[in-house]
Scaffold this active site. Structure first.
Site, PDB file in Angstrom:
ATOM      1  N   TYR A 266       0.848  -1.192   0.000  1.00 30.80           N
ATOM      2  CA  TYR A 266       0.000   0.000   0.000  1.00 30.80           C
ATOM      3  C   TYR A 266       0.883   1.241   0.000  1.00 30.80           C
ATOM      4  O   TYR A 266       1.757   1.388   0.846  1.00 30.80           O
ATOM      5  CB  TYR A 266      -0.893  -0.048   1.237  1.00 30.80           C
ATOM      6  CG  TYR A 266      -1.964   1.033   1.361  1.00 30.80           C
ATOM      7  CD1 TYR A 266      -2.242   1.946   0.351  1.00 30.80           C
ATOM      8  CD2 TYR A 266      -2.720   1.135   2.532  1.00 30.80           C
ATOM      9  CE1 TYR A 266      -3.215   2.911   0.483  1.00 30.80           C
ATOM     10  CE2 TYR A 266      -3.713   2.095   2.682  1.00 30.80           C
ATOM     11  CZ  TYR A 266      -3.954   2.983   1.658  1.00 30.80           C
ATOM     12  OH  TYR A 266      -4.930   3.945   1.795  1.00 30.80           O
ATOM     13  N   CYS A 267       0.660   2.150  -0.963  1.00 36.04           N
ATOM     14  CA  CYS A 267       1.342   3.435  -1.035  1.00 36.04           C
ATOM     15  C   CYS A 267       2.860   3.214  -1.096  1.00 36.04           C
ATOM     16  O   CYS A 267       3.342   2.442  -1.913  1.00 36.04           O
ATOM     17  CB  CYS A 267       0.900   4.321   0.136  1.00 36.04           C
ATOM     18  SG  CYS A 267       1.399   6.054  -0.022  1.00 36.04           S
ATOM     19  N   ILE A 268       3.644   3.867  -0.216  1.00 37.31           N
ATOM     20  CA  ILE A 268       5.102   3.707  -0.279  1.00 37.31           C
ATOM     21  C   ILE A 268       5.503   2.281   0.085  1.00 37.31           C
ATOM     22  O   ILE A 268       6.547   1.793  -0.362  1.00 37.31           O
ATOM     23  CB  ILE A 268       5.806   4.740   0.643  1.00 37.31           C
ATOM     24  CG1 ILE A 268       7.310   4.822   0.346  1.00 37.31           C
ATOM     25  CG2 ILE A 268       5.562   4.417   2.095  1.00 37.31           C
ATOM     26  CD1 ILE A 268       7.637   5.364  -1.023  1.00 37.31           C
TER      27      ILE A 268
END
Length: 536
Positions: A266-268
């Site tokens: 998720y995301c970074i």
């Protein structure tokens, strides 16, 4: 004053005739209130001006029109600045909007009809309560979006039953207690971002992705990153990949007794997982030796060429400033990070709370995502500097062999494991077209899903939510951009979680009976949510 303003001002001074015409246009707009044709109306969804008085009362309607007309004209003129490139104009417009948002008539008690009405109806009590809210925030040193006392970890949030099965200097690994008599053979390993804490994936019982997956019969592991202090300033991006993600993957497959897992980033956390997948595919000649069989990316960028409004914060001067700050502190503080993200959406993330708390005297709302958002983490100096310089500025992960990690040059095109990628329509942190473009860099087949809402509520999107819930789901079209892909899709009502779990069930193996006790090499170290998530 940010440099883009200076460059825009210099450009206008170099073109005096164009500047004179621009000033004349602004003056015309500034005095145009009361003309027969409407000057400007509030955009749909702009709840600053949703009250009827902004349309029915001539004074407030004129004030709103004048403000919107003037600020929109001024922003357009910034974009039209002669001799200034698009990136500089976009950055200058971003900072201009901050000043314009701050000066909106809705932010002042004497020019906001709702505030005036509430103060009159309450006999001034609303202003008294607003002062008390302001004083509490001053003592707390922050504009608090939620009262933290309303939520408790392990009770209201992060309450899905589980146990910590591994702990090292980078993370704790939590395995969740099965909710079904049998689970899928292949476990899921969830890699959350290390900006904020892992329990965005395990909010309330109704909003928990973890609980949903457990109830669907999956063996679920999630990483809980350590909240670093100055003694972890040298913790690197590589440490997150190998002592973090790969260590979690190895532990999960050993505990489950299988050679491969399904990994979710998720995301970074997804960016790091992508880098690790490229490394593993370079390191292992045979795909069957890669410990991840297939994977999911949630709101993830690997191509940072168009990262959205956050680009306004990332230039040589700001990165050098952050480097100096982190060199003194050893980390970037959670409040410093939190305010940066708030500034990407100032009306909803800053001024809405100023108006509702301080001017209308309302208490902070009791919303679980806001409680999570307020529970920030620090970022280690080495990792944060690497991400800003190598990923955002140099965009090395998007280019084959430009980024080297532990002796291996990374090429996302070499990844052979099928990918399920999710973007969100209103995502301003990882714009969905950029997530599509990022997914297209992967060499394996990609199934792309576009969900309604934004970076958080688009991903934390359980079944049975809003009537507006919908998603688009189809294989990524090779050689076509995101706009072309969407043009040939049909939306499906409901939550994309249902589409995803069906996809996972078809790939995560046969059913097996979960082990009743701890693995000999991975003793239970304590109950979920563990220790690291409680560190402040």
């Amino acid at each position: 004053m940010p440099n883009p303003f200076a460059n825009v001002a210099a450009a206008w001074l170099a073109h005096p005739l164009e500047m004179a015409r621009a000033w004349q246009e602004l003056a015309t707009v500034a005095w145009a209130t009361g003309m027969p044709a409407p000057l400007a109306e509030a955009a749909e969804g702009d709840d600053r001006f949703s009250d009827d008085a902004w349309r029915d009362n001539p004074f407030f309607h004129g004030l709103m029109q004048q403000y919107l007309g003037f600020t929109r004209t001024l922003e357009r003129q910034v974009y039209d600045t002669p001799g200034v490139d698009e990136s500089e104009a976009r950055s200058a417009a971003f900072w201009l909007r901050h000043w314009c948002n701050a000066l909106a008539p809705s932010n002042f008690p004497w020019t906001n009809p709702v505030v005036l009405r509430r103060a009159f109806d309450s006999g001034g009590a609303s202003l008294k309560h607003g002062f008390e809210e302001w004083l509490r925030d001053v003592l707390a040193g922050d504009l608090r979006m939620v009262d933290p006392a309303q939520f408790q970890l392990g009770r209201d949030l992060a309450a899905t039953p589980g146990r910590v099965v591994m702990r090292n200097q980078m993370m704790e690994l939590i395995q969740y207690t099965p909710d079904c008599p049998q689970v899928r053979a292949m476990p899921l390993v969830l890699v959350p971002p290390w900006i904020n804490k892992y329990y965005i994936l395990d909010l309330t019982a109704q909003q928990s992705m973890v609980r949903h997956l457990v109830q669907q019969g999956f063996d679920v592991f999630v990483m809980s990153w350590k909240n670093p202090r100055a003694n972890m300033q040298d913790a690197s991006f590589e440490d997150h990949l190998f002592d973090g993600i790969l260590a979690a993957v190895d532990a999960a497959r050993n505990i489950a007794g299988v050679p491969q897992v399904h990994a979710v980033g998720y995301c970074i956390g997804g960016t790091a997982l992508s880098a690790l997948m490229a490394w593993l595919n370079r390191h292992h000649r045979a795909a069957r030796n890669v410990p991840v069989a297939h994977w999911t990316l949630l709101a993830t960028l690997t191509d940072f060429s168009k990262p959205g409004d956050i680009a306004s914060f990332i230039n040589d001067e700001s990165v050098a400033l952050l480097d100096g700050l982190m060199a003194r502190q050893g980390f970037l503080d959670s409040q410093q990070i939190g305010w940066s993200f708030r500034m990407l959406r100032p009306n909803t993330q800053i001024w809405r709370y100023v108006v509702h708390k301080y001017l209308l005297g309302e208490p902070a709302p009791a919303l679980a995502p806001l409680a999570w958002n307020s529970d920030g983490t620090r970022q280690p100096r080495a990792t944060h500097s690497f991400c800003l310089r190598e990923l955002y500025q140099a965009n090395k992960l998007a280019h084959a062999d430009a980024l080297e990690i532990r002796g291996q040059k990374l090429d996302l095109g070499r990844i052979r494991q099928t990918l399920y990628a999710v973007g969100a329509v209103a995502d301003h942190i990882t714009p969905w077209r950029s997530t599509y473009r990022s997914a297209a860099l992967v060499g394996a087949p990609v199934h792309f899903v576009l969900t309604a809402s934004g970076h958080i509520l688009g991903i934390i999107n359980p079944p049975g939510g809003s009537a507006k819930q919908q998603y688009w789901s189809a294989p990524l079209i090779a050689g076509r951009d995101a706009k072309d892909w969407l043009a040939v899709q049909t939306p499906t009502p409901g939550s994309w979680w249902q589409d995803w779990t069906a996809w996972l069930h078809g790939r995560c193996g046969e059913w097996r009976t979960p082990a009743p006790a701890a693995h000999a090499d991975y003793p239970w170290l304590g109950d979920a949510p563990g220790n690291y998530v409680r560190e402040r």
